[in-house]
Design a protein around this motif. Sequence first.
Motif, PDB file in Angstrom:
ATOM      1  N   LEU A   1       6.716   3.485   5.585  1.00 32.22           N
ATOM      2  CA  LEU A   1       6.917   3.323   4.149  1.00 32.22           C
ATOM      3  C   LEU A   1       5.863   2.383   3.581  1.00 32.22           C
ATOM      4  O   LEU A   1       5.598   1.322   4.171  1.00 32.22           O
ATOM      5  N   VAL A   2       5.314   2.747   2.433  1.00 32.77           N
ATOM      6  CA  VAL A   2       4.311   1.910   1.770  1.00 32.77           C
ATOM      7  C   VAL A   2       4.707   1.769   0.309  1.00 32.77           C
ATOM      8  O   VAL A   2       4.779   2.766  -0.427  1.00 32.77           O
ATOM      9  N   GLU A   3       4.955   0.519  -0.116  1.00 33.92           N
ATOM     10  CA  GLU A   3       5.318   0.251  -1.507  1.00 33.92           C
ATOM     11  C   GLU A   3       4.067  -0.046  -2.325  1.00 33.92           C
ATOM     12  O   GLU A   3       3.072  -0.553  -1.803  1.00 33.92           O
ATOM     13  N   SER A   4       4.161   0.230  -3.607  1.00 35.46           N
ATOM     14  CA  SER A   4       3.111  -0.129  -4.550  1.00 35.46           C
ATOM     15  C   SER A   4       3.735  -0.264  -5.936  1.00 35.46           C
ATOM     16  O   SER A   4       4.879   0.143  -6.156  1.00 35.46           O
ATOM     17  N   GLY A   5       2.976  -0.858  -6.849  1.00 36.75           N
ATOM     18  CA  GLY A   5       3.421  -0.934  -8.228  1.00 36.75           C
ATOM     19  C   GLY A   5       3.894  -2.293  -8.689  1.00 36.75           C
ATOM     20  O   GLY A   5       4.221  -2.469  -9.862  1.00 36.75           O
ATOM     21  N   GLY A   6       3.943  -3.256  -7.795  1.00 40.31           N
ATOM     22  CA  GLY A   6       4.366  -4.583  -8.214  1.00 40.31           C
ATOM     23  C   GLY A   6       3.300  -5.266  -9.048  1.00 40.31           C
ATOM     24  O   GLY A   6       2.191  -4.764  -9.216  1.00 40.31           O
TER      25      GLY A   6
ATOM     26  N   TYR B   1      11.350  -4.559  -1.437  1.00 41.44           N
ATOM     27  CA  TYR B   1      11.107  -3.752  -0.249  1.00 41.44           C
ATOM     28  C   TYR B   1      11.829  -2.413  -0.383  1.00 41.44           C
ATOM     29  O   TYR B   1      12.961  -2.367  -0.877  1.00 41.44           O
ATOM     30  N   CYS B   2      11.204  -1.354   0.058  1.00 43.20           N
ATOM     31  CA  CYS B   2      11.958  -0.119   0.222  1.00 43.20           C
ATOM     32  C   CYS B   2      12.285   0.046   1.706  1.00 43.20           C
ATOM     33  O   CYS B   2      11.562  -0.438   2.578  1.00 43.20           O
TER      34      CYS B   2
ATOM     35  N   ASP C   1      16.746   1.429   8.973  1.00 41.71           N
ATOM     36  CA  ASP C   1      15.923   1.533  10.167  1.00 41.71           C
ATOM     37  C   ASP C   1      14.441   1.269   9.917  1.00 41.71           C
ATOM     38  O   ASP C   1      13.743   0.758  10.794  1.00 41.71           O
ATOM     39  N   TYR C   2      13.958   1.643   8.762  1.00 37.38           N
ATOM     40  CA  TYR C   2      12.528   1.552   8.481  1.00 37.38           C
ATOM     41  C   TYR C   2      12.309   0.773   7.193  1.00 37.38           C
ATOM     42  O   TYR C   2      13.049   0.948   6.222  1.00 37.38           O
ATOM     43  N   TRP C   3      11.260  -0.046   7.213  1.00 39.01           N
ATOM     44  CA  TRP C   3      10.974  -0.928   6.079  1.00 39.01           C
ATOM     45  C   TRP C   3       9.499  -0.864   5.715  1.00 39.01           C
ATOM     46  O   TRP C   3       8.627  -0.722   6.588  1.00 39.01           O
TER      47      TRP C   3
END
Length: 123
Positions: free
Chosen positions: A4-9, A94-95, A111-113
Amino acid sequence: QVQLVESGGGLVQAGGSLRLSCAASGRTFSVYAVGWFQQAPGKERELVAGINSFGSTYYLDSVKGRFTISRDNAKNTVYLQMNSLKPEDTAVYYCASKQGLRIGVAASGYDYWGQGTQVTVSS
Protein backbone atom coordinates in the motif's frame (compact mmCIF):
# COMPACT_ATOMS: atom_id res chain seq x y z
CA GLN A 1 0.92 -10.03 -0.33
CA VAL A 2 -0.44 -6.48 -0.66
CA GLN A 3 1.65 -3.33 -0.79
CA LEU A 4 0.00 0.00 0.00
CA VAL A 5 1.24 3.48 -0.88
CA GLU A 6 -0.50 6.60 0.46
CA SER A 7 -0.35 10.04 -1.10
CA GLY A 8 -2.18 13.34 -0.92
CA GLY A 9 -1.25 14.63 2.49
CA GLY A 10 -0.05 18.15 3.13
CA LEU A 11 -0.61 21.45 4.91
CA VAL A 12 -4.04 23.05 4.69
CA GLN A 13 -5.87 25.80 6.53
CA ALA A 14 -8.83 25.01 8.75
CA GLY A 15 -11.95 24.61 6.64
CA GLY A 16 -9.98 23.34 3.67
CA SER A 17 -9.99 19.98 1.93
CA LEU A 18 -7.58 17.22 1.03
CA ARG A 19 -7.99 13.92 -0.79
CA LEU A 20 -5.82 11.04 0.30
CA SER A 21 -5.15 8.11 -2.01
CA CYS A 22 -4.10 4.59 -1.13
CA ALA A 23 -2.76 2.67 -4.12
CA ALA A 24 -2.44 -1.08 -3.75
CA SER A 25 -0.61 -3.82 -5.54
CA GLY A 26 -2.14 -7.26 -5.88
CA ARG A 27 -4.88 -8.61 -8.09
CA THR A 28 -7.19 -9.52 -5.21
CA PHE A 29 -7.23 -6.09 -3.55
CA SER A 30 -10.91 -5.70 -4.42
CA VAL A 31 -11.88 -8.36 -1.87
CA TYR A 32 -10.03 -6.69 1.00
CA ALA A 33 -11.53 -4.35 3.55
CA VAL A 34 -9.56 -1.11 3.77
CA GLY A 35 -9.30 1.35 6.59
CA TRP A 36 -7.86 4.81 7.02
CA PHE A 37 -6.28 5.33 10.42
CA GLN A 38 -5.05 8.54 12.00
CA GLN A 39 -2.27 8.77 14.53
CA ALA A 40 -1.53 12.05 16.30
CA PRO A 41 1.64 12.48 18.39
CA GLY A 42 1.37 10.59 21.65
CA LYS A 43 -1.94 8.96 20.70
CA GLU A 44 -3.03 5.52 19.60
CA ARG A 45 -3.69 4.78 15.96
CA GLU A 46 -7.46 5.17 15.42
CA LEU A 47 -9.72 4.11 12.58
CA VAL A 48 -11.46 7.12 11.05
CA ALA A 49 -13.05 5.44 8.00
CA GLY A 50 -13.31 1.99 6.49
CA ILE A 51 -14.82 0.32 3.45
CA ASN A 52 -15.35 -3.32 2.59
CA SER A 53 -15.58 -5.11 -0.74
CA PHE A 54 -19.36 -4.59 -0.86
CA GLY A 55 -18.96 -0.85 -0.42
CA SER A 56 -20.23 -0.76 3.14
CA THR A 57 -18.56 1.99 5.11
CA TYR A 58 -17.68 2.97 8.65
CA TYR A 59 -16.90 6.45 9.99
CA LEU A 60 -15.65 7.67 13.32
CA ASP A 61 -18.27 9.99 14.82
CA SER A 62 -15.95 12.99 14.76
CA VAL A 63 -15.53 12.80 10.96
CA LYS A 64 -19.07 11.90 9.91
CA GLY A 65 -20.39 14.37 7.37
CA ARG A 66 -16.86 15.68 6.66
CA PHE A 67 -14.89 12.65 5.42
CA THR A 68 -15.88 10.26 2.64
CA ILE A 69 -14.18 6.98 1.86
CA SER A 70 -14.50 5.39 -1.56
CA ARG A 71 -12.74 2.80 -3.67
CA ASP A 72 -12.03 2.29 -7.35
CA ASN A 73 -11.29 -1.40 -7.76
CA ALA A 74 -10.29 -0.95 -11.42
CA LYS A 75 -7.47 1.29 -10.21
CA ASN A 76 -6.76 -0.68 -7.02
CA THR A 77 -7.14 2.57 -5.11
CA VAL A 78 -9.03 3.72 -2.03
CA TYR A 79 -9.63 7.41 -1.41
CA LEU A 80 -10.37 9.51 1.64
CA GLN A 81 -11.95 12.84 0.80
CA MET A 82 -11.54 15.14 3.79
CA ASN A 83 -13.58 18.34 3.86
CA SER A 84 -14.06 21.04 6.51
CA LEU A 85 -10.76 20.10 8.05
CA LYS A 86 -10.06 21.08 11.65
CA PRO A 87 -6.76 21.49 13.50
CA GLU A 88 -7.62 18.37 15.52
CA ASP A 89 -7.52 16.35 12.29
CA THR A 90 -3.75 16.89 12.22
CA ALA A 91 -2.09 13.47 12.23
CA VAL A 92 -0.27 10.93 10.16
CA TYR A 93 -2.82 9.01 8.13
CA TYR A 94 -2.25 5.38 7.28
CA CYS A 95 -4.22 3.08 5.04
CA ALA A 96 -4.42 -0.57 5.95
CA SER A 97 -6.08 -3.63 4.50
CA LYS A 98 -7.40 -6.93 5.77
CA GLN A 99 -9.13 -9.96 4.34
CA GLY A 100 -12.80 -10.47 5.01
CA LEU A 101 -15.91 -8.32 4.97
CA ARG A 102 -15.70 -7.00 8.51
CA ILE A 103 -14.37 -3.48 8.89
CA GLY A 104 -12.52 -3.90 12.15
CA VAL A 105 -11.76 -0.83 14.26
CA ALA A 106 -8.68 -2.33 15.89
CA ALA A 107 -5.37 -1.67 14.16
CA SER A 108 -4.19 -5.12 15.21
CA GLY A 109 -6.76 -6.68 12.88
CA TYR A 110 -5.17 -5.33 9.73
CA ASP A 111 -2.53 -7.24 7.85
CA TYR A 112 -0.98 -4.70 5.51
CA TRP A 113 -0.04 -1.08 6.09
CA GLY A 114 1.19 1.84 4.07
CA GLN A 115 3.99 4.14 5.17
CA GLY A 116 1.67 6.98 6.17
CA THR A 117 1.12 10.51 4.94
CA GLN A 118 1.19 13.65 7.10
CA VAL A 119 -1.87 15.89 7.26
CA THR A 120 -1.43 19.22 9.01
CA VAL A 121 -4.34 21.61 9.50
CA SER A 122 -3.46 25.12 10.60
CA SER A 123 -5.86 27.32 12.54
